[in-house]
Design an enzyme around this catalytic site. Structure first.
Site, mmCIF file in Angstrom:
data_model
loop_
_atom_site.group_PDB
_atom_site.id
_atom_site.type_symbol
_atom_site.label_atom_id
_atom_site.label_comp_id
_atom_site.label_asym_id
_atom_site.label_seq_id
_atom_site.Cartn_x
_atom_site.Cartn_y
_atom_site.Cartn_z
ATOM 1 N N SER A 195 28.781 -6.091 52.116
ATOM 2 C CA SER A 195 28.567 -6.723 50.798
ATOM 3 C C SER A 195 27.182 -7.332 50.613
ATOM 4 O O SER A 195 27.019 -8.552 50.419
ATOM 5 C CB SER A 195 29.657 -7.757 50.574
ATOM 6 O OG SER A 195 30.896 -7.110 50.676
ATOM 7 N N ARG A 210 17.864 -6.103 50.896
ATOM 8 C CA ARG A 210 17.540 -7.463 51.360
ATOM 9 C C ARG A 210 18.841 -8.167 51.701
ATOM 10 O O ARG A 210 19.895 -7.869 51.150
ATOM 11 C CB ARG A 210 16.807 -8.261 50.268
ATOM 12 C CG ARG A 210 17.575 -8.298 48.972
ATOM 13 C CD ARG A 210 16.913 -9.137 47.891
ATOM 14 N NE ARG A 210 17.581 -8.829 46.632
ATOM 15 C CZ ARG A 210 17.065 -8.066 45.687
ATOM 16 N NH1 ARG A 210 15.861 -7.568 45.827
ATOM 17 N NH2 ARG A 210 17.742 -7.812 44.594
ATOM 18 N N ASP A 248 31.569 -4.815 48.184
ATOM 19 C CA ASP A 248 32.870 -5.418 47.856
ATOM 20 C C ASP A 248 33.233 -5.264 46.374
ATOM 21 O O ASP A 248 34.403 -5.100 46.018
ATOM 22 C CB ASP A 248 32.940 -6.894 48.289
ATOM 23 C CG ASP A 248 31.777 -7.741 47.806
ATOM 24 O OD1 ASP A 248 30.867 -7.207 47.157
ATOM 25 O OD2 ASP A 248 31.771 -8.962 48.093
HETATM 26 C C1 BGC Z 1 25.567 -9.567 47.490
HETATM 27 C C2 BGC Z 1 26.460 -8.530 46.858
HETATM 28 C C3 BGC Z 1 27.903 -8.968 46.944
HETATM 29 C C4 BGC Z 1 28.075 -10.371 46.429
HETATM 30 C C5 BGC Z 1 29.506 -10.866 46.561
HETATM 31 C C6 BGC Z 1 25.858 -10.952 46.942
HETATM 32 O O1 BGC Z 1 25.110 -11.898 47.616
HETATM 33 O O2 BGC Z 1 24.215 -9.259 47.283
HETATM 34 O O3 BGC Z 1 26.288 -7.287 47.474
HETATM 35 O O4 BGC Z 1 28.675 -8.076 46.199
HETATM 36 O O5 BGC Z 1 27.231 -11.257 47.119
HETATM 37 O O6 BGC Z 1 29.954 -10.805 47.863
#
Ligand code: BGC
Length: 517
Positions: A195, A210, A248
């Site tokens: 995620s 990142r 996610d």
């Molecule tokens: C991430 C996402 C993720 C979200 C919720 C963010 O910090 O960059 O990829 O879907 O958090 O988990």
């Protein structure tokens, strides 16, 4: 079936911060390691002067101004948001990157089979065994492993090693014989929910753009995390094939649609924030060269937690000095601007910074030792939920919270103030959260017909009133029609969604459809 649970080692956090130098009331005592006992009382303590009601009233007016977002401002932010989303689809490497997820179209609801899912989120690592039964039904067995602060900063490959080790333990526990030997009758596909923003050019590859949510593992950004994970699988000889790598939100989109077919958008409001939706391939100009059919659909992981990063132009009027402080003292200054104003990782910290400011100004905790509250990130967002939901008239839960965790005495007037402050910060987060959803609704033209929005994450599921406030903000943006955009508690996207996507991918590849991606 037994499950293995590894708990956090409570690793220390980064050093202390101050909004404006040394704070009144702070002492030099050494940190206690034992849990303090406490008592409650209704009268003021004679020795320590407590905040005066009139002063708190004035302060509340000040903070109300700071944290309130008008309907008009919500609309302006939303309008700008739409443009940013479109730009992300047009060109690569935009701030809000609108990442193609290589998940093609909706599930049929008839996906079946046995799958493994590995979920590396912001707080925990989870391993799930998911049995899809068709007709929107499933069964899940899972183990959760709490990630330590150290694991979030160590060499990237070590983090993937930990993932592979946990997966191995789970497989031995659940599929091993008495000697620990694992004999699988048929290969179980693994879906990896990773995620963080990943640039994908196929469903089983993903270059980390990142880190977010406080992670900082070196030698990972810019690299293919699927390849790194495969290397760890080999190292621990884990007898499993990873077939899909997803976000996610993409998992949540698919899992929610599996059980509720009017779902068009999925959001996570947890440690981080983000959304995914299904886009017509013809509307993703930046992948035109792949030659995929324009009239089919592909899920997009928006990564819109990055909205307004770097330039801070779209939310300048509502971004506060607390938001800026958090940003500048984070491991990723200027990134994830939207997320830092609304996500679970940060709301407690915003609250804490306001309290510290009041201590600095001499309006709170005078004569008390405030060193515990001065520790960055010591005020968990879960405390805001507790403060807002305290059912007692005297706000005794709040009393206990402050004495137990911070060794601080509070009066009922102060506690009521804290409740209002939590409400302001929690409401601002929910209202700002609506802008991203509203922007997707506008972009996709979902307003007239309305749509379901599957939502998940600790803020959404645990913060009192979060969903109601978000719905109110949608009405503020769209008027009565906003009521047709309904968020609801989503299914487990990172577990079940990942399994469904693994099943969809398997079926697609077997059918030879876009087998190269
Ligand atoms: C991430 C996402 C993720 C979200 C919720 C963010 O910090 O960059 O990829 O879907 O958090 O988990």
């Amino acid at each position: 079936m037994s499950t293995t649970v590894v708990k956090s080692d409570g690793a220390p956090r980064r050093g202390s911060i101050s909004l404006s130098g040394k704070r009144r009331g702070s002492g030099t005592e050494k940190m206690d390691t034992h849990i303090a006992s406490w008592h409650t009382r209704t009268h003021l303590h004679e020795d320590n002067p407590h905040a005066r009601e009139e002063d708190l009233k004035k302060l509340l007016e000040r903070y109300t101004k700071t944290f309130t977002i008008t309907p008009q401002r919500l609309k302006m932010i939303t309008d700008n948001f739409v443009g940013v989303l479109e730009k992300g689809l047009e060109e690569p490497e935009q701030t809000v990157p609108m990442l193609p997820a290589y998940v093609f179209g909706w599930p049929t609801g008839e996906e079946v089979g046995s799958y493994l899912a590995l979920d590396l989120g912001g707080t925990n690592l989870r391993v799930c065994h998911v049995v899809l039964k068709g007709k929107g039904k499933f069964e899940v067995t899972q183990s959760k492993f709490r990630l330590t602060e150290e694991q979030k900063q160590q060499e990237g490959q070590l983090l993937f090693d930990f993932c592979a080790e946990c997966l191995n333990t789970f497989i031995i526990d659940h599929f091993g014989d008495a000697n620990g030997d694992v004999i699988l009758e048929e290969e179980i596909a693994l879906g990896f929910t990773f995620s963080y923003p990943m640039q994908q050019d196929a469903i089983d590859h993903g270059k980390l753009i990142r880190w977010t949510k406080g992670f900082g593992n070196p030698n990972t950004e810019g690299r293919d995390c699927a390849a790194m994970f495969r290397q760890s699988l080999e190292k621990f000889k884990v007898p499993i094939k990873m077939t899909s790598l997803i976000n996610d939100t993409t998992g949540t989109l698919i899992a929610s649609n599996y059980v509720r077919q009017d779902t068009r958008i999925a959001c996570i409001f947890g440690t981080g924030c983000n959304a995914a939706y299904m886009e017509h391939i013809g509307n993703i100009p930046k992948i035109k060269s792949l030659g995929l059919p324009d009239d089919e659909d592909m899920a997009i992981n928006c990564e819109y937690g990055a909205f307004d990063s770097f330039t801070h132009e779209h939310m300048a009027e509502v971004r506060t000095k607390y938001d800026e402080y958090i940003d500048l003292h984070s491991n990723k200054p200027h990134e994830q601007t939207y997320e830092k104003m609304i996500a679970g990782l940060y709301l407690g910290e915003i609250f804490r910074l306001v309290m510290c400011e009041m201590v600095d100004e001499g309006s709170l905790f005078l004569g008390q030792n405030t060193y515990k509250i001065e520790k960055p990130y010591s005020f968990d967002t879960a405390f805001l939920s507790l403060i807002e939901s305290d059912p007692t008239e005297e706000l005794l839960t709040v009393t206990g919270l402050f004495t137990h965790f911070f060794g601080l005495d509070t009066t009922i007037v102060e506690r009521k103030f804290f409740r209002e402050l939590a409400k302001l910060i929690g409401t601002r987060a929910a209202r700002l959260s609506s802008c991203g959803i509203a922007a997707l609704v506008i972009k996709m033209g979902y307003l007239e017909e309305g749509c379901g929005v599957g939502a998940d994450g600790s803020l959404y599921s645990k913060y009192p009133g979060f969903a109601d406030r978000l719905h109110q903000a949608l009405v503020d943006i769209f008027g009565e029609k906003g009521k047709k955009i309904v968020t609801y508690q989503a299914e487990d996207g990172s577990g079940v969604g990942s399994a469904i996507i693994a099943a969809m991918t398997k079926a697609r590849k077997e059918a030879g459809k876009y087998a190269h991606v």
